[in-house]
Enzyme design. Structure first.
Site, PDB file in Angstrom:
ATOM      1  N   ILE A  12       6.228  14.020 -21.728  1.00  0.00           N
ATOM      2  CA  ILE A  12       7.438  14.493 -22.430  1.00  0.00           C
ATOM      3  C   ILE A  12       7.563  13.808 -23.791  1.00  0.00           C
ATOM      4  CG2 ILE A  12       9.930  14.852 -22.288  1.00  0.00           C
ATOM      5  CD1 ILE A  12       9.723  14.627 -19.258  1.00  0.00           C
ATOM      6  N   THR A 129      16.538  11.053 -15.032  1.00  0.00           N
ATOM      7  CA  THR A 129      16.116  12.169 -14.188  1.00  0.00           C
ATOM      8  C   THR A 129      17.254  12.622 -13.272  1.00  0.00           C
ATOM      9  OG1 THR A 129      14.731  12.692 -12.270  1.00  0.00           O
ATOM     10  CG2 THR A 129      15.094  10.373 -12.677  1.00  0.00           C
ATOM     11  N   ASP A 130      17.234  13.890 -12.905  1.00  0.00           N
ATOM     12  CA  ASP A 130      18.226  14.386 -11.926  1.00  0.00           C
ATOM     13  C   ASP A 130      17.980  13.785 -10.542  1.00  0.00           C
ATOM     14  OD1 ASP A 130      15.893  15.777 -11.266  1.00  0.00           O
ATOM     15  OD2 ASP A 130      16.839  17.751 -11.186  1.00  0.00           O
ATOM     16  N   GLU A 131      16.789  13.160 -10.345  1.00  0.00           N
ATOM     17  CA  GLU A 131      16.476  12.607  -9.021  1.00  0.00           C
ATOM     18  C   GLU A 131      17.373  11.429  -8.652  1.00  0.00           C
ATOM     19  OE1 GLU A 131      12.294  12.354  -8.053  1.00  0.00           O
ATOM     20  OE2 GLU A 131      11.822  13.948  -9.476  1.00  0.00           O
ATOM     21  N   TYR A 154      10.760   5.536  -7.050  1.00  0.00           N
ATOM     22  CA  TYR A 154      10.831   6.085  -8.417  1.00  0.00           C
ATOM     23  C   TYR A 154      12.285   6.325  -8.796  1.00  0.00           C
ATOM     24  CZ  TYR A 154      11.111   9.630 -12.055  1.00  0.00           C
ATOM     25  OH  TYR A 154      11.471  10.333 -13.190  1.00  0.00           O
ATOM     26  N   LYS A 158      14.816   4.357 -11.441  1.00  0.00           N
ATOM     27  CA  LYS A 158      15.432   5.061 -12.582  1.00  0.00           C
ATOM     28  C   LYS A 158      16.958   4.912 -12.511  1.00  0.00           C
ATOM     29  CE  LYS A 158      13.726   7.362 -15.361  1.00  0.00           C
ATOM     30  NZ  LYS A 158      13.192   7.016 -16.717  1.00  0.00           N
ATOM     31  N   TYR A 211       3.079  20.509   0.129  1.00  0.00           N
ATOM     32  CA  TYR A 211       3.747  19.654   1.112  1.00  0.00           C
ATOM     33  C   TYR A 211       4.679  20.454   2.034  1.00  0.00           C
ATOM     34  CZ  TYR A 211       2.544  15.767  -2.078  1.00  0.00           C
ATOM     35  OH  TYR A 211       1.899  14.867  -2.879  1.00  0.00           O
ATOM     36  N   ASP A 278       4.047  16.516   4.973  1.00  0.00           N
ATOM     37  CA  ASP A 278       5.094  16.415   3.951  1.00  0.00           C
ATOM     38  C   ASP A 278       5.122  15.028   3.301  1.00  0.00           C
ATOM     39  OD1 ASP A 278       7.136  17.356   2.406  1.00  0.00           O
ATOM     40  OD2 ASP A 278       8.512  17.756   4.070  1.00  0.00           O
TER      41      ASP A 278
HETATM   42  P1  NAD Z   1       4.454  10.202 -18.052  1.00  0.00           P
HETATM   43  O1  NAD Z   1       4.095   9.495 -16.794  1.00  0.00           O
HETATM   44  O2  NAD Z   1       3.665  11.384 -18.481  1.00  0.00           O
HETATM   45  O3  NAD Z   1       4.442   9.171 -19.276  1.00  0.00           O
HETATM   46  C1  NAD Z   1       4.987   7.875 -19.200  1.00  0.00           C
HETATM   47  C2  NAD Z   1       4.524   7.101 -20.433  1.00  0.00           C
HETATM   48  O4  NAD Z   1       5.098   5.798 -20.366  1.00  0.00           O
HETATM   49  C3  NAD Z   1       2.999   6.932 -20.497  1.00  0.00           C
HETATM   50  O5  NAD Z   1       2.532   7.190 -21.807  1.00  0.00           O
HETATM   51  C4  NAD Z   1       2.801   5.460 -20.148  1.00  0.00           C
HETATM   52  O6  NAD Z   1       1.644   4.893 -20.744  1.00  0.00           O
HETATM   53  C5  NAD Z   1       4.084   4.849 -20.668  1.00  0.00           C
HETATM   54  N1  NAD Z   1       4.425   3.582 -20.007  1.00  0.00           N
HETATM   55  C6  NAD Z   1       4.479   3.352 -18.668  1.00  0.00           C
HETATM   56  N2  NAD Z   1       4.804   2.067 -18.436  1.00  0.00           N
HETATM   57  C7  NAD Z   1       4.980   1.485 -19.657  1.00  0.00           C
HETATM   58  C8  NAD Z   1       5.343   0.178 -20.072  1.00  0.00           C
HETATM   59  N3  NAD Z   1       5.593  -0.805 -19.184  1.00  0.00           N
HETATM   60  N4  NAD Z   1       5.442  -0.063 -21.401  1.00  0.00           N
HETATM   61  C9  NAD Z   1       5.182   0.906 -22.311  1.00  0.00           C
HETATM   62  N5  NAD Z   1       4.823   2.156 -21.967  1.00  0.00           N
HETATM   63  C10 NAD Z   1       4.729   2.436 -20.654  1.00  0.00           C
HETATM   64  O7  NAD Z   1       5.992  10.569 -17.895  1.00  0.00           O
HETATM   65  P2  NAD Z   1       6.819  11.836 -18.401  1.00  0.00           P
HETATM   66  O8  NAD Z   1       6.686  12.917 -17.406  1.00  0.00           O
HETATM   67  O9  NAD Z   1       6.485  12.085 -19.807  1.00  0.00           O
HETATM   68  O10 NAD Z   1       8.292  11.257 -18.268  1.00  0.00           O
HETATM   69  C11 NAD Z   1       8.955  10.651 -19.390  1.00  0.00           C
HETATM   70  C12 NAD Z   1      10.344  10.220 -18.952  1.00  0.00           C
HETATM   71  O11 NAD Z   1      11.075  11.351 -18.472  1.00  0.00           O
HETATM   72  C13 NAD Z   1      10.328   9.212 -17.805  1.00  0.00           C
HETATM   73  O12 NAD Z   1      11.302   8.231 -18.066  1.00  0.00           O
HETATM   74  C14 NAD Z   1      10.691  10.028 -16.580  1.00  0.00           C
HETATM   75  O13 NAD Z   1      11.376   9.258 -15.622  1.00  0.00           O
HETATM   76  C15 NAD Z   1      11.590  11.099 -17.182  1.00  0.00           C
HETATM   77  N6  NAD Z   1      11.578  12.371 -16.424  1.00  0.00           N
HETATM   78  C16 NAD Z   1      10.441  13.114 -16.292  1.00  0.00           C
HETATM   79  C17 NAD Z   1      10.477  14.327 -15.623  1.00  0.00           C
HETATM   80  C18 NAD Z   1       9.265  15.206 -15.493  1.00  0.00           C
HETATM   81  O14 NAD Z   1       9.395  16.321 -14.938  1.00  0.00           O
HETATM   82  N7  NAD Z   1       8.108  14.823 -15.986  1.00  0.00           N
HETATM   83  C19 NAD Z   1      11.677  14.774 -15.044  1.00  0.00           C
HETATM   84  C20 NAD Z   1      12.811  13.972 -15.159  1.00  0.00           C
HETATM   85  C21 NAD Z   1      12.758  12.786 -15.883  1.00  0.00           C
HETATM   86  P1  TYD Z   2       6.322  16.617  -8.490  1.00  0.00           P
HETATM   87  O1  TYD Z   2       5.655  17.404  -9.558  1.00  0.00           O
HETATM   88  O2  TYD Z   2       5.654  15.400  -7.956  1.00  0.00           O
HETATM   89  O3  TYD Z   2       7.788  16.282  -9.039  1.00  0.00           O
HETATM   90  P2  TYD Z   2       9.063  15.644  -8.244  1.00  0.00           P
HETATM   91  O4  TYD Z   2       8.616  15.133  -6.942  1.00  0.00           O
HETATM   92  O5  TYD Z   2       9.458  14.555  -9.158  1.00  0.00           O
HETATM   93  O6  TYD Z   2      10.044  16.759  -8.146  1.00  0.00           O
HETATM   94  O7  TYD Z   2       6.618  17.606  -7.274  1.00  0.00           O
HETATM   95  C1  TYD Z   2       7.332  18.801  -7.445  1.00  0.00           C
HETATM   96  C2  TYD Z   2       7.456  19.454  -6.084  1.00  0.00           C
HETATM   97  O8  TYD Z   2       6.150  19.842  -5.638  1.00  0.00           O
HETATM   98  C3  TYD Z   2       8.006  18.515  -5.025  1.00  0.00           C
HETATM   99  O9  TYD Z   2       8.846  19.266  -4.127  1.00  0.00           O
HETATM  100  C4  TYD Z   2       6.771  18.040  -4.284  1.00  0.00           C
HETATM  101  C5  TYD Z   2       5.833  19.224  -4.384  1.00  0.00           C
HETATM  102  N1  TYD Z   2       4.396  18.868  -4.416  1.00  0.00           N
HETATM  103  C6  TYD Z   2       3.515  19.419  -3.459  1.00  0.00           C
HETATM  104  O10 TYD Z   2       3.899  20.243  -2.607  1.00  0.00           O
HETATM  105  N2  TYD Z   2       2.214  19.038  -3.499  1.00  0.00           N
HETATM  106  C7  TYD Z   2       1.738  18.139  -4.414  1.00  0.00           C
HETATM  107  O11 TYD Z   2       0.526  17.824  -4.375  1.00  0.00           O
HETATM  108  C8  TYD Z   2       2.643  17.606  -5.391  1.00  0.00           C
HETATM  109  C9  TYD Z   2       2.170  16.624  -6.420  1.00  0.00           C
HETATM  110  C10 TYD Z   2       3.971  17.997  -5.350  1.00  0.00           C
END
Ligand code: NAD
Ligand code: TYD
Length: 345
Positions: A12, A129-131, A154, A158, A211, A278
């Site tokens: 992101i 995150t909404d989680e 996780y 958060k 899952y 799961d």
């Molecule tokens: P990502 O795992 O793709 O990227 C995380 C980045 O943080 C990586 O570049 C990693 O190198 C860096 N990082 C990790 N630990 C670090 C540290 N100690 N110091 C400096 N850098 C560090 O994650 P993302 O999917 O891009 O998520 C970004 C943010 O959005 C996160 O805070 C996550 O909780 C939040 N978020 C993501 C999602 C999603 O669907 N991906 C949904 C809700 C919230």
């Molecule tokens: P994920 O992308 O890990 O995001 P989050 O758990 O943070 O929502 O998973 C999205 C949904 O997909 C979640 O309900 C778990 C499911 N999932 C599978 O069924 N199989 C998989 O291998 C993964 C990674 C996720």
């Protein structure tokens, strides 16, 4: 604006930085961006390739838990805001090794917000995150006032981070905001999350480990819609406020629906779907009420899921070398550890 973007080499964060230099510049004028990222397995300089040549951009390798490294980068320029994306982000990894999540997500956030406040950086934005709200039953949506009830290491870490950031506002009057978004999708997402994992496995004719009964529901948010929301909160967020950012009601999908859509787009057979044991503590349903950010700043998601998914799948089809480089080495170790036994059953 001059921004320090932590975790900007991840999914992101890197999309947000690219958005800032394109759409964000049209909306808010020129930006200078410094990315601080420790490049964990999820961080990837390829996600930021070429930005330093074209834009006012600099990358610094450093860990947000390292007080000296954070102080150094903060002292190196005058920033208007810090946006913190840096986190350990994968729920399944947090089941296997939770301590790293506490270190980065909780400790790292405290180091960062402390340093930003002491340096008089005007704003601090925590990407959450909404989680943190836990799991929903068949009805209702998370509001900003929904009690925090995280299920995994996780989401618990958060949650801790959110509370520390909000405490900096209550204790010191510091201008912080927290955004809580639903599941993002789009280009450059590490292929451990549902959509990129299933797209890339399907492209390699490997099983898609679904899952449980596959009926868990996620609210899908295109990463560009998320970036637009972050831009608005950075510009206009009221001090100490939390803003939910979610997918549209039509983007709330069961995992099996997303899986079938991916297979259809790729012309791959349903026989690739492999129902597996799961996830422990698997949240059943997420759905986000985003009426606060809509009311205050006029934000709502614009990318329709079907179109956004098609563009995302096309991106993985056209950028094989990006994900093939990642799906080796350390990635395979985790994959075997986590999925090995599950896939044999
Ligand atoms: P990502 O795992 O793709 O990227 C995380 C980045 O943080 C990586 O570049 C990693 O190198 C860096 N990082 C990790 N630990 C670090 C540290 N100690 N110091 C400096 N850098 C560090 O994650 P993302 O999917 O891009 O998520 C970004 C943010 O959005 C996160 O805070 C996550 O909780 C939040 N978020 C993501 C999602 C999603 O669907 N991906 C949904 C809700 C919230
Ligand atoms: P994920 O992308 O890990 O995001 P989050 O758990 O943070 O929502 O998973 C999205 C949904 O997909 C979640 O309900 C778990 C499911 N999932 C599978 O069924 N199989 C998989 O291998 C993964 C990674 C996720």
């Amino acid at each position: 604006m001059k921004l320090l973007v932590t975790g900007g080499a991840g999914f992101i964060g890197s999309n947000f930085v690219r958005w800032l230099f394109s759409e964000g510049t049209k909306l808010y004028g020129a930006h200078r961006v410094v990315v601080l990222d420790s490049l964990t397995y999820a961080g990837n300089l390829a996600n930021l390739a070429g930005l330093d040549k074209e834009y006012d951009f600099r990358f610094v390798k450093g860990d947000i838990t390292d007080e000296a490294a954070v102080a150094e980068v903060i002292a190196s320029e005058t920033f208007d805001a810090v946006v913190n994306f840096a986190a350990e982000t994968h729920v399944d990894r947090s089941i296997v090794s939770p301590l790293e999540f506490v270190r980065t997500n909780v400790e790292g956030t405290q180091v960062l917000v402390n340093a930003a406040r002491k340096a008089n950086i005007k704003r601090y934005l925590q990407i959450s995150t909404d989680e943190v709200y836990g799991s929903l039953g068949p009805t209702g949506r998370f509001m900003e006032t929904t009690p925090l009830d995280p299920s995994s290491a996780y989401s618990a870490s958060k949650t801790g981070a959110d509370l520390l950031v909000l405490a900096a506002h209550r204790t010191h009057g510091y201008h912080v905001n927290v955004t809580r978004c639903s599941n993002n999708y789009g280009p450059y997402q590490f292929p451990e999350k549902l959509i990129p994992l299933f797209v890339t496995n399907a492209l390699e004719d490997k099983p898609l480990p679904l899952y449980g009964d596959g009926k868990n529901i996620r609210s899908w948010l295109h990463v560009d819609d998320h970036s637009r929301a972050i831009g608005l909160v950075l510009e206009q967020g009221r001090p100490g406020e939390v803003y939910n950012v979610g997918g549209a009601p039509e983007s709330e999908k069961e995992n099996i629906e997303v899986t079938m859509a991916v297979l259809k787009l790729l012309g791959k057979p349903e026989t690739l779907i492999k129902p597996v044991e799961d996830r422990h503590g698997h949240d059943r349903r997420y759905a986000v009420d985003y009426s606060k950010i809509e009311r205050e700043f006029g934000w709502k998601p614009q990318v329709c899921f079907e179109e956004g998914l098609k563009q995302t799948v096309d991106w993985y089809v056209n950028n094989k070398s990006w994900w093939q480089n990642i799906k080796s080495g350390e990635y395979l170790k985790f994959y075997d550890l986590y999925y090995g036994e599950r896939l044999k059953k």
